[in-house]
Design an enzyme around this catalytic site. Structure first.
Site, mmCIF file in Angstrom:
data_model
loop_
_atom_site.group_PDB
_atom_site.id
_atom_site.type_symbol
_atom_site.label_atom_id
_atom_site.label_comp_id
_atom_site.label_asym_id
_atom_site.label_seq_id
_atom_site.Cartn_x
_atom_site.Cartn_y
_atom_site.Cartn_z
ATOM 1 N N ALA A 14 40.013 -24.889 111.394
ATOM 2 C CA ALA A 14 40.818 -26.044 110.939
ATOM 3 C C ALA A 14 40.460 -26.494 109.528
ATOM 4 O O ALA A 14 40.863 -27.578 109.104
ATOM 5 C CB ALA A 14 40.655 -27.205 111.925
ATOM 6 N N GLU A 26 41.047 -20.159 103.391
ATOM 7 C CA GLU A 26 40.135 -19.686 102.331
ATOM 8 C C GLU A 26 39.079 -18.739 102.915
ATOM 9 O O GLU A 26 38.734 -17.718 102.317
ATOM 10 C CB GLU A 26 39.469 -20.890 101.644
ATOM 11 C CG GLU A 26 40.495 -21.738 100.902
ATOM 12 C CD GLU A 26 39.915 -23.001 100.275
ATOM 13 O OE1 GLU A 26 39.174 -23.729 100.972
ATOM 14 O OE2 GLU A 26 40.211 -23.267 99.103
ATOM 15 N N GLU A 32 46.237 -29.348 101.982
ATOM 16 C CA GLU A 32 45.412 -30.209 101.119
ATOM 17 C C GLU A 32 46.226 -31.332 100.487
ATOM 18 O O GLU A 32 45.778 -32.478 100.417
ATOM 19 C CB GLU A 32 44.722 -29.381 100.028
ATOM 20 C CG GLU A 32 43.491 -28.620 100.496
ATOM 21 C CD GLU A 32 43.793 -27.297 101.183
ATOM 22 O OE1 GLU A 32 44.966 -27.042 101.539
ATOM 23 O OE2 GLU A 32 42.843 -26.514 101.374
ATOM 24 N N ARG A 82 46.571 -34.206 102.520
ATOM 25 C CA ARG A 82 45.317 -34.924 102.807
ATOM 26 C C ARG A 82 44.751 -35.565 101.543
ATOM 27 O O ARG A 82 43.576 -35.933 101.503
ATOM 28 C CB ARG A 82 44.258 -33.953 103.357
ATOM 29 C CG ARG A 82 44.717 -33.123 104.542
ATOM 30 C CD ARG A 82 44.492 -33.834 105.865
ATOM 31 N NE ARG A 82 44.893 -32.979 106.964
ATOM 32 C CZ ARG A 82 45.951 -33.200 107.740
ATOM 33 N NH1 ARG A 82 46.721 -34.250 107.556
ATOM 34 N NH2 ARG A 82 46.240 -32.377 108.730
ATOM 35 N N LEU A 123 36.980 -32.856 108.208
ATOM 36 C CA LEU A 123 37.490 -34.102 107.628
ATOM 37 C C LEU A 123 36.676 -35.308 108.066
ATOM 38 O O LEU A 123 36.623 -36.319 107.358
ATOM 39 C CB LEU A 123 38.974 -34.268 107.987
ATOM 40 C CG LEU A 123 39.891 -33.177 107.388
ATOM 41 C CD1 LEU A 123 41.301 -33.270 107.981
ATOM 42 C CD2 LEU A 123 39.954 -33.276 105.866
HETATM 43 C C1 1HE Z 1 38.779 -31.809 113.216
HETATM 44 C C2 1HE Z 1 39.492 -31.049 112.271
HETATM 45 C C3 1HE Z 1 39.006 -31.026 110.946
HETATM 46 C C4 1HE Z 1 40.499 -30.887 114.155
HETATM 47 N N1 1HE Z 1 37.909 -31.733 110.664
HETATM 48 N N2 1HE Z 1 37.683 -32.510 112.890
HETATM 49 N N3 1HE Z 1 42.342 -29.434 107.762
HETATM 50 C C5 1HE Z 1 43.414 -29.971 108.330
HETATM 51 O O1 1HE Z 1 44.113 -30.774 107.760
HETATM 52 C C6 1HE Z 1 43.690 -29.552 109.759
HETATM 53 C C7 1HE Z 1 43.439 -30.713 110.686
HETATM 54 N N4 1HE Z 1 43.555 -30.324 112.082
HETATM 55 C C8 1HE Z 1 44.732 -30.089 112.683
HETATM 56 O O2 1HE Z 1 45.808 -30.096 112.089
HETATM 57 C C9 1HE Z 1 44.701 -29.820 114.172
HETATM 58 O O3 1HE Z 1 43.490 -30.363 114.673
HETATM 59 C C10 1HE Z 1 44.772 -28.325 114.550
HETATM 60 C C11 1HE Z 1 46.195 -27.809 114.292
HETATM 61 C C12 1HE Z 1 43.755 -27.499 113.788
HETATM 62 C C13 1HE Z 1 44.427 -28.148 116.041
HETATM 63 O O4 1HE Z 1 45.253 -28.983 116.839
HETATM 64 P P1 1HE Z 1 44.837 -29.291 118.365
HETATM 65 O O5 1HE Z 1 45.974 -30.091 118.946
HETATM 66 O O6 1HE Z 1 44.444 -28.037 119.068
HETATM 67 O O7 1HE Z 1 43.502 -30.154 118.287
HETATM 68 P P2 1HE Z 1 43.340 -31.705 117.879
HETATM 69 O O8 1HE Z 1 43.556 -32.530 119.129
HETATM 70 O O9 1HE Z 1 44.145 -32.066 116.688
HETATM 71 O O10 1HE Z 1 41.820 -31.745 117.457
HETATM 72 C C14 1HE Z 1 40.770 -31.569 118.423
HETATM 73 C C15 1HE Z 1 39.517 -32.180 117.844
HETATM 74 O O11 1HE Z 1 39.140 -31.458 116.674
HETATM 75 C C16 1HE Z 1 39.765 -33.622 117.409
HETATM 76 O O12 1HE Z 1 38.566 -34.341 117.636
HETATM 77 P P3 1HE Z 1 38.400 -35.304 118.916
HETATM 78 O O13 1HE Z 1 37.043 -35.903 118.754
HETATM 79 O O14 1HE Z 1 39.517 -36.299 118.842
HETATM 80 O O15 1HE Z 1 38.516 -34.406 120.108
HETATM 81 C C17 1HE Z 1 39.987 -33.486 115.929
HETATM 82 O O16 1HE Z 1 39.664 -34.654 115.210
HETATM 83 C C18 1HE Z 1 39.023 -32.375 115.584
HETATM 84 N N5 1HE Z 1 39.427 -31.697 114.367
HETATM 85 N N6 1HE Z 1 40.559 -30.478 112.881
HETATM 86 C C19 1HE Z 1 37.263 -32.452 111.611
HETATM 87 N N7 1HE Z 1 39.602 -30.305 109.981
HETATM 88 C C20 1HE Z 1 36.889 -26.908 100.362
HETATM 89 S S1 1HE Z 1 38.288 -27.835 100.413
HETATM 90 C C21 1HE Z 1 39.161 -27.357 101.828
HETATM 91 C C22 1HE Z 1 40.217 -28.360 102.090
HETATM 92 C C23 1HE Z 1 40.807 -28.270 103.464
HETATM 93 O O17 1HE Z 1 40.411 -27.490 104.291
HETATM 94 S S2 1HE Z 1 42.099 -29.340 103.772
HETATM 95 C C24 1HE Z 1 42.593 -28.961 105.405
HETATM 96 C C25 1HE Z 1 41.850 -29.760 106.436
#
Ligand code: 1HE
Length: 259
Positions: A61, A113, A133, A136, A65
């Site tokens: 993911a 990446e 990105e 976000r 974040l």
């Molecule tokens: C996370 C993260 C994360 C999930 N950091 N905790 N990345 C994003 O913008 C992607 C963000 N994530 C999503 O869009 C979705 O979580 C997914 C499509 C990946 C998966 O969906 P799903 O329905 O299977 O899971 P969920 O219910 O959204 O998430 C489950 C848990 O994972 C939840 O935590 P919980 O405590 O509520 O169970 C989420 O908060 C956690 N989680 N993704 C932290 N990314 C060097 S610069 C790079 C810049 C970037 O990478 S920007 C893209 C960031």
């Protein structure tokens, strides 16, 4: 190093590296990126190839974040963090070990990446690619401008981010984000078969494939052709070559056939 976010398993000559942060959908915090860099800088001596996969339904993911919000990094701290990502993913791309990515579900942001540093990417049909990105309020920092930009081209990468596009596995394959699409749940098995077959190649040949091609493509035509001849000269004179040629001449080697 005691790995906390990676699970490491040997399967014959193939080392399987599993991102194991299921509760965060394998998001990358600073500690995980350090573990990735350390592992691929120091892979087990007996490993000839590697498979990189994510635990659960998603490959990765991207940036963690929660950590990002909590740490409130200054610009310099975030710049330094990005440079650690570059170092870690460089260990994958240029470390010398062929790395096959087994993709499923989200391959987004930093997850893309990470995948882009792998040499071969096998995606199952659940895979989707995105660079969210812009949505976000951040920018790519883990190498996408270079690695993803070179795969899909800078113009398409700009569009992908501005228009917030998500590509499915089939579209990702058209664009080169993955090299093969397999039925749901089968990317790991297929990646293992590729890794096991590639493990039989001569090590010097694999080393040249994974380290020289990308570098030579950064060079001018003249420099690239010169560098290619140097690499070829070294690889062609390695001890495994005589054995491979002998097998061919004795008609014992596998024929190259259309698939
Ligand atoms: C996370 C993260 C994360 C999930 N950091 N905790 N990345 C994003 O913008 C992607 C963000 N994530 C999503 O869009 C979705 O979580 C997914 C499509 C990946 C998966 O969906 P799903 O329905 O299977 O899971 P969920 O219910 O959204 O998430 C489950 C848990 O994972 C939840 O935590 P919980 O405590 O509520 O169970 C989420 O908060 C956690 N989680 N993704 C932290 N990314 C060097 S610069 C790079 C810049 C970037 O990478 S920007 C893209 C960031």
């Amino acid at each position: 190093m005691d790995y906390k976010s990676l699970q490491i398993d040997m399967d014959g000559p193939v080392v399987v590296v599993t991102l194991s942060r299921l509760g965060r959908r394998n998001a990358l915090d600073e500690a995980t990126v350090e573990e990735i860099g350390h592992f691929f800088q120091n892979p087990p001596k007996e490993a000839r190839t590697a498979v990189l996969r994510g635990e659960g339904p998603h490959f990765c993911a991207g940036l963690d974040l929660e950590e990002h919000a909590r740490l409130q990094r200054t610009p310099v701290q975030f710049m330094r963090m990005c440079q650690r990502w570059h170092w870690a993913f460089d260990q994958i791309q240029f470390g010398g070990l062929p790395v096959i990515g087994a993709l499923q579900g989200a391959v987004v942001g930093g997850g893309l990446e990470l995948a882009a540093a792998c040499h071969t990417r096998v995606a199952d049909v659940s895979t989707f690619f995105a660079l969210p990105e812009g949505q976000r309020a951040i920018f790519t920092g883990g190498g996408a401008t270079v690695r993803v930009g070179r795969i899909i081209g800078p113009s398409r990468m700009v569009d992908m981010m501005l228009a917030a596009r998500t590509y499915d596995a089939a579209r990702g394959m058209d664009l080169g984000l993955c090299h093969e699409v397999v039925p749901e749940g089968q990317s790991f098995q297929r990646a293992m078969r590729i890794a096991q077959a590639a493990a039989k190649h001569a090590p010097m040949s694999n080393y040249a494939i994974v380290t020289a091609i990308s570098r030579i493509n950064d060079m001018s035509t003249t420099d690239g052709l010169f560098a290619e001849s140097l690499v070829a000269g070294i690889v062609q004179s390695s001890p495994e070559v005589a054995e491979g040629l002998e097998m061919f001449l004795q008609k014992r080697s596998k024929r190259i056939e259309p698939t």
